[in-house]
Design a protein around this motif. Structure first.
Motif, mmCIF file in Angstrom:
data_model
loop_
_atom_site.group_PDB
_atom_site.id
_atom_site.type_symbol
_atom_site.label_atom_id
_atom_site.label_comp_id
_atom_site.label_asym_id
_atom_site.label_seq_id
_atom_site.Cartn_x
_atom_site.Cartn_y
_atom_site.Cartn_z
ATOM 1 N N MET A 108 99.888 112.790 29.820
ATOM 2 C CA MET A 108 100.460 114.146 29.837
ATOM 3 C C MET A 108 101.126 114.426 31.192
ATOM 4 O O MET A 108 102.225 114.961 31.258
ATOM 5 C CB MET A 108 99.369 115.200 29.601
ATOM 6 N N GLY A 155 104.249 116.336 29.427
ATOM 7 C CA GLY A 155 104.020 116.875 28.091
ATOM 8 C C GLY A 155 105.189 116.759 27.137
ATOM 9 O O GLY A 155 105.153 117.279 26.038
ATOM 10 N N LYS A 156 106.261 116.096 27.603
ATOM 11 C CA LYS A 156 107.433 116.007 26.733
ATOM 12 C C LYS A 156 107.712 114.553 26.342
ATOM 13 O O LYS A 156 107.374 113.642 27.079
ATOM 14 C CB LYS A 156 108.668 116.566 27.460
ATOM 15 N N LEU A 200 110.773 104.239 17.849
ATOM 16 C CA LEU A 200 111.215 105.625 17.905
ATOM 17 C C LEU A 200 112.259 105.840 18.983
ATOM 18 O O LEU A 200 112.790 106.932 19.126
ATOM 19 C CB LEU A 200 110.016 106.525 18.185
ATOM 20 N N LEU A 219 99.588 122.240 25.347
ATOM 21 C CA LEU A 219 100.728 121.827 26.182
ATOM 22 C C LEU A 219 101.130 120.395 25.836
ATOM 23 O O LEU A 219 101.835 119.730 26.574
ATOM 24 C CB LEU A 219 100.378 121.962 27.663
ATOM 25 N N ASN A 220 100.646 119.942 24.678
ATOM 26 C CA ASN A 220 101.017 118.602 24.235
ATOM 27 C C ASN A 220 102.291 118.625 23.408
ATOM 28 O O ASN A 220 102.679 117.621 22.850
ATOM 29 C CB ASN A 220 99.910 118.014 23.356
ATOM 30 N N ASN A 221 102.852 119.798 23.260
ATOM 31 C CA ASN A 221 104.004 119.930 22.406
ATOM 32 C C ASN A 221 105.111 120.562 23.242
ATOM 33 O O ASN A 221 104.911 121.597 23.860
ATOM 34 C CB ASN A 221 103.589 120.836 21.234
ATOM 35 N N PRO A 222 106.268 119.923 23.276
ATOM 36 C CA PRO A 222 107.349 120.397 24.146
ATOM 37 C C PRO A 222 107.692 121.866 23.901
ATOM 38 O O PRO A 222 108.072 122.571 24.824
ATOM 39 C CB PRO A 222 108.530 119.513 23.770
ATOM 40 N N VAL A 276 105.441 123.918 25.861
ATOM 41 C CA VAL A 276 105.721 123.703 27.280
ATOM 42 C C VAL A 276 106.916 124.571 27.689
ATOM 43 O O VAL A 276 106.894 125.234 28.721
ATOM 44 C CB VAL A 276 105.988 122.203 27.559
ATOM 45 N N GLU A 309 107.183 127.605 30.315
ATOM 46 C CA GLU A 309 108.139 127.621 31.412
ATOM 47 C C GLU A 309 108.947 128.913 31.425
ATOM 48 O O GLU A 309 109.238 129.472 32.485
ATOM 49 C CB GLU A 309 109.066 126.397 31.331
ATOM 50 N N ARG A 353 105.895 112.624 15.346
ATOM 51 C CA ARG A 353 107.081 111.792 15.195
ATOM 52 C C ARG A 353 106.762 110.446 14.544
ATOM 53 O O ARG A 353 107.463 109.989 13.649
ATOM 54 C CB ARG A 353 107.758 111.575 16.545
ATOM 55 N N THR A 354 105.679 109.826 15.001
ATOM 56 C CA THR A 354 105.303 108.524 14.443
ATOM 57 C C THR A 354 105.016 108.627 12.946
ATOM 58 O O THR A 354 105.426 107.778 12.151
ATOM 59 C CB THR A 354 104.046 108.001 15.138
ATOM 60 N N GLU A 401 110.045 116.999 15.728
ATOM 61 C CA GLU A 401 109.363 115.722 15.943
ATOM 62 C C GLU A 401 109.391 114.893 14.660
ATOM 63 O O GLU A 401 109.771 113.725 14.675
ATOM 64 C CB GLU A 401 107.917 115.969 16.387
ATOM 65 N N ASP A 457 115.427 116.711 22.531
ATOM 66 C CA ASP A 457 115.794 115.486 21.816
ATOM 67 C C ASP A 457 116.578 115.805 20.543
ATOM 68 O O ASP A 457 117.544 115.122 20.208
ATOM 69 C CB ASP A 457 114.535 114.689 21.437
#
Lengths: 500, 316, 306
Positions: free
Chosen positions: B134, B139-140, B234, C48-51, C54, C58, C203-204, C229, C255
């Motif tokens: 992380m 985290g991105k 990916l 906060l594991n997901n953009p 995040v 911010e 995503r995976t 994702e 992305d």
């Protein structure tokens, strides 16, 4: 024969590929002690496992007071009053004596809460009867092996069993403990209980048993009143041939010193100095806890040393692990083969080669399977290990054959110094002789052998010199011509004034 | 060698379950048994099975490695950011693999020299490394970018050779090597011996610590390899990648008949176990089973398979 | 002795490490010395594991800096229990306003009530709370977003075609609302949903689930994924298969926007996470000043296309 309580008739047990029992009979008489004799692998344990419901019989019949019965687990056999005291300890080390005795059968009050007071009171009563002074609240792990064995016996007594099977109960007991066990056995007999007594110590058989049933290679040899037999006759029945000399000592002219130990100190042993010459057997005697095994394991690199020197073939060696010990030509055959002597889950072949795979493997550690197989075949032949083949798992072998695998594993390393720790413990008469012969053969070839043993006749009969230990120190070293049982005993209990 | 009658039964049993299972699915959905779908299942299985191969080494010694998923995330992120930063392909891949191996060796050292239980030790590294992933990625997701090297890198995961996806070759190579090590080398023998009886193994003069460090290093290395493949597929590394993968890998190992207490099992079983899980996932998607039922079915399959195995072992 | 020494050293080392990390990350470091604790605002964020979150964080931080406010950010790691503990911590710190981005609308109820009982105003962000009193709820309308995506796909396919729906984590409100809006939009049009599978917002999983669906379905015209994702994972699967399928995502992460710009993805529904965060702080400031604010503050969504 109206007083037969249990009759096993025509019991046959077939394991995949092996006929372990072939139409075996056993009668257990009310208020009598029946000895069950046979070499290791003769089928004694299998027969008892069938009687206690651990194994299912392939065919045959078990009758309880004339009625056919069958058990599919130990709970059922306990239910009708059969209890067994195993050769291997089945205690839980971190529980107290009382908790172990009543494990799974704890007395409870109405709220299903364990009644500790009653538990420890009952445990105390049984322990007193066996002459054990420890409080029933003592943790089992704090007891000596002998005392632990007594707890096992207490456990069987607490079941109030009518038939008690004792598998090598005295194997780890001191003489005093053995005496109180025999006293209890006689009392039980008086109460009309029946006992099946399995032991390799023939003297004990003649001391307390009434009848003898002999098995050999899974076959029923016969049932005899103990009065009709003597030791030689029993051995003959067990091995199927006459035994010549029990301890076939050979005399060799010892060569130069192969192992020298100079003033070795560690937290476990103090001021140890001795040497072993090529072609010599040095026996180490002493009481349990005198530091014999600790000394051996220190030499083998399991326990660390704090000072002192070890020389092999005159060269100082630095041994910090068993690997280095083997590299330097010193191997150790453990007294506790199941814990650290053999790997039960691996095959005979894999055990025999385990210490020497480095020698058997080539580029990238690839094992030369052909060489390995040849080595295993060789070991099976020269040790006469009774097995269906080199691929058999060691856990399926009898105790004596496991010991031979353990020995083969160590000998595969072609040692200069061989340390045997209780090499014949739990091994029957015939196999004992085989092990002695193997020792002599290597002695002749110039190997130096150290043999730790608790059996005085063995120490006196096989050793060239005898080293006696007491409280971690050497109490004395005696030539075999000058040694007798009394001298060794005096040294072992620390009466220094008679030493040499 | 280790192949006793029981071993053979276990081997054939998981294979039998896989074949039966596949036949049932093939009848229910004709698209299952197409060449494309089989390659698809194999490619999807490659990630889990490569991790499970390393896990097999660890479990055979009686240990467990919970940190595989976190190692995958960290090494994937390192590889992705190196590629994105313009490093060359070889250096990026080697760095990621080396980091995986070093982390694995660290696990092994903590477990053997520090005498910490494997579960605890790897639980700690699992958490620690997830945190590091992380921090490292903020985290991105880390994209590998769209330059030429990134394209070549992505072919490790997405490319084909002779019509077969590249991850399948990697998986095959990993299993061939693992089989060779476990069955034909002394290191492999030590792995089994250690799992059966550590004390006796030490008494036989074997350096047990070194064997432990070896198996965790293998596990870390293979987790990194899986991390590279997944990142390549990916073209991007996710900070959350691989969470829960340790359980999939353990499930594959156990489905393959390897005992969690060590000493018993085979790498062949593991690949079958991984395939059972892969086929199940594929079939549930192919048949458009509602997501609510998917977890239910997966849990059931694992339970039944393990019970079958248990029954077989006790009724030898 | 030696062990104790090593342990002490490790503890000091770790403490030092954290002190080092914490300092730049939390501008609220002088919290204990700050007498004006009343101006402090707490933000409890689901993960906060997901953009997406995040970015939300911010946005909030940027606004707080601009307004000169003290913002404490706590991460619930998608765990409602952790969330409860975070809220309790903020109550103990007696912050003026708590902004909660709930992990789950039901589970957050007790945390909101706990704040209510201490009279600390609560504003929910992105996901609502099903219990307790909140002064305001700031979120983009997920149902409207799903509808937007559905309408876009209908238009692009000219009212006819086969569509795959990749769902989010089963049971989450985002997955429910986006799916609901999407399905409402396509109802009555000539669009057929040929597969509807979950890929857990991951995503995976988006990749492998899409691969499997591609095997099963010979004809697919479009994919709608409940987040970017999964959409990006599906995109990789589609690229590898060599087929041409339109992909629409949700969230407009960096992305995904790049993928839309390069023409690989058709569209993504842009939530404005930064704006959610910034509006949260802005409204918190208003609450502190005693101004009244709207009960429900919608944040605009927009469709990002090339």
């Amino acid at each position: 024969m109206s007083n037969i309580i249990i009759q096993m008739r025509g019991i046959t047990k077939i394991f995949p590929g092996v006929k372990a029992l072939d139409s075996v009979n056993l009668n257990i008489y009310k208020g009598k002690i029946m000895a069950l004799l046979g070499e290791n692998g003769a089928g004694k344990s299998t027969l008892m496992k069938i009687l206690t419901g651990v194994y299912e019989k392939t065919s045959g019949e078990i009758q309880l007071e004339g009625k056919a019965v069958s058990f599919s687990n130990t709970r059922e056999s306990q239910g009708i009053g059969i209890a067994i005291i195993h050769q291997e300890l089945n205690l839980i080390p971190h529980l107290s004596i009382g908790e172990n005795i009543f494990l799974g059968r704890e007395p409870v009050n109405r709220l299903r809460k364990i009644d500790w007071q009653k538990l420890y009171k009952d445990a105390g009563t049984i322990m007193k009867r066996l002459g054990i002074a420890e409080s029933p609240e003592t943790q089992v792990s704090e007891l000596s092996i002998g005392k632990q064995q007594m707890v096992e016996i207490a456990k069987a007594l607490s079941l109030d069993a009518q038939v008690i099977i004792m598998d090598e109960p005295t194997g780890a007991l001191t003489e005093k403990e053995t005496e109180s066990l025999f006293r209890v056995i006689r009392e039980l007999k008086e109460e009309g209980r029946s006992i099946v007594y399995i032991s390799h110590r023939l003297k004990e058989i003649f001391e307390i048993c009434d009848d003898v049933t002999v098995l050999r290679d899974g076959q029923f040899i016969g049932e005899y009143p103990v009065g009709d037999l003597d030791e030689d006759k029993v051995i003959e029945l067990m091995v199927g041939r006459k035994l010549s000399e029990q301890f076939p000592r050979i005399s060799c002219r010892p060569g130069k010193a192969a192992l020298e130990v100079r003033n070795l100190n560690s937290p476990l042993v103090k001021e140890i100095s001795f040497e072993v010459k090529q072609g010599e057997i040095v026996g180490i005697a002493g009481l349990m806890g005198s530091g014999r095994t600790e000394l051996a394991r220190t030499l083998y690199g399991i326990y660390g040393k704090s000072s002192g020197e070890i020389l092999i073939d005159g060269k100082p060696v630095d041994i910090k692990s068993p690997g280095q010990a083997i590299w330097n030509g010193l191997v150790y055959v453990s007294e506790d083969r199941k814990a650290n002597g053999v790997v039960l889950g691996l095959s005979i072949k894999e055990n025999v080669s385990l210490s020497v795979l480095q020698r058997l493997s080539g580029l990238l550690g690839k094992i030369d399977m052909r060489k390995e197989a040849a080595m295993a075949e060789d070991a099976i032949r020269s040790m006469s290990i009774r097995t269906s083949g080199p691929m058999q798992q060691v856990k399926n072998l009898s105790g004596g054959n496991q010991q031979k695998v353990s020995l083969s594993k160590s000998l595969a390393a072609k040692p200069k110094v061989l340390i045997l720790d209780e090499p014949t413990r739990g091994v029957d008469v015939g196999a004992k002789k085989e092990i002695y012969d193997i020792m002599n053969q290597f002695k002749k070839e110039g190997m130096s052998i150290i043999m730790i043993s608790s059996e005085m006749p063995e120490i006196l009969g096989m050793s060239d010199r005898i080293l006696v230990m007491h409280e971690g120190r050497i109490a004395g070293i005696i030539d075999y011509q000058d040694a007798d049982q009394e001298k060794l005993m005096r040294l072992a209990i620390g009466k220094k004034e008679v030493a040499l | 060698m280790m192949m006793t009658i029981k071993g053979k039964l276990i081997r054939n049993k998981s294979l039998f379950v896989l074949i039966l299972f596949s036949l049932v699915i093939a009848v229910l959905n004709p698209r299952f048994l197409t060449v494309n779908n089989i390659l698809n299942v194999l490619r999807q299985t490659s990630i889990n099975s490569i991790i499970a191969a390393g896990m097999t080494f660890v479990i055979l010694t009686g240990g467990i490695d919970l940190s595989v998923g976190s190692i995958l995330a960290v090494t994937g992120a390192v590889a992705a950011s190196m590629i994105a930063g313009g490093a060359n392909l070889f250096a990026s891949v080697m760095t990621a693999l080396a980091i995986g191996a070093v982390i694995g060796a660290f696990n092994g050292i903590v477990i053997s020299k520090g005498k910490i239980q494997p579960f605890i030790a790897t639980l700690a590294t699992m958490t620690l490394l997830r945190g590091y992933a992380m921090v490292f990625t903020d985290g991105k997701p880390v994209s590998t970018g769209s330059h030429e090297v990134a394209g070549v890198f992505s072919s490790i995961g997405a490319g084909y050779f002779l019509g077969v996806p590249i991850p399948i070759y990697v998986m095959a190579a990993v299993f061939a090597l693992a089989y060779y090590i476990l069955r034909h080398t002394r290191t492999g023998r030590y792995v089994y011996s250690l799992g059966c009886n550590e004390e006796a193994t030490v008494y036989s003069g074997i350096n047990a610590d070194r064997v432990k460090i070896f198996v965790y290093t293998v596990s870390g290395f293979l987790s990194a390899l899986a991390g590279i493949i997944i990142t390549a597929r990916l073209s991007s590394a996710q900070p959350q990648a691989g969470s829960g993968y340790e359980l999939d890998a353990i499930a594959a190992v156990v489905l393959g008949g390897t005992s969690l207490s060590g000493g018993v099992g085979s790498i062949f079983g593991t690949i079958i176990g991984a395939l059972i899980i892969g086929v199940l996932n594929n079939a549930l998607n192919l048949m458009d089973v509602s997501s609510y039922y998917q977890l239910l079915l997966k849990g059931l399959v694992i339970l039944v398979a393990v019970l079958l195995d248990r029954k077989q072992k006790s009724s030898k | 002795m030696k062990k104790a020494l090593i342990l002490t050293m490790v503890v000091i080392l770790v403490a030092g490490l954290f002190a080092g990390c914490a300092a730049p990350a939390a501008p609220a470091a002088p919290a204990e010395t700050n007498q004006e604790g009343a101006k402090k605002v707490g933000l409890v964020i689901s993960t906060l594991n997901n953009p997406f979150f995040v970015t939300l964080k911010e946005g909030a931080e940027a606004k707080a800096k601009e307004l000169g406010m003290d913002l404490v950010v706590l991460d619930s790691q998608n765990d409602p229990a952790k969330e409860m503990a975070n809220v309790e911590d903020l109550i103990t710190k007696s912050v003026a306003v708590i902004l909660i981005n709930p992990t789950d609308s039901d589970a957050v109820g007790n945390a909101v009530k706990a704040a209510n009982s201490k009279n600390i105003p609560v504003i929910t962000l992105d996901r609502g709370a099903n219990a307790g009193d909140v002064v305001a709820h700031i979120a983009s309308d997920n149902v409207a977003g799903g509808k937007m995506a559905g309408e876009f796909i209908i238009k692009q396919l000219e009212g006819k075609g086969k569509v795959v729906e990749l769902e989010g984590i089963a049971g989450t409100s985002a997955a429910r609302d986006r799916g609901k809006g999407f399905n409402e939009a396509i109802q009555g049009a000539g669009i057929e949903v040929v597969a509807k599978q979950t890929a857990d917002f991951d995503r995976t999983k988006g990749l492998s689930v899409m691969e499997n669906i591609l095997q099963a379905q010979p004809e697919i015209n479009a994919v709608f994924a409940h987040n970017d994702e999964m959409a990006l994972g599906a995109l990789q699967a589609i690229k590898a298969s060599g087929r041409s399928i339109m992909v629409v995502g949700f969230d407009a992460t960096d992305d995904a926007v790049k993928a839309v710009e390069s023409g690989e993805m058709a569209a993504t529904v842009a939530q404005q996470p930064a704006m959610i965060g910034s509006l949260g702080v802005e409204n918190a400031a208003k609450v502190i000043k005693g101004e009244s604010i709207e009960k429900s503050i919608p944040v605009d969504l927009k469709l990002v296309t090339k």
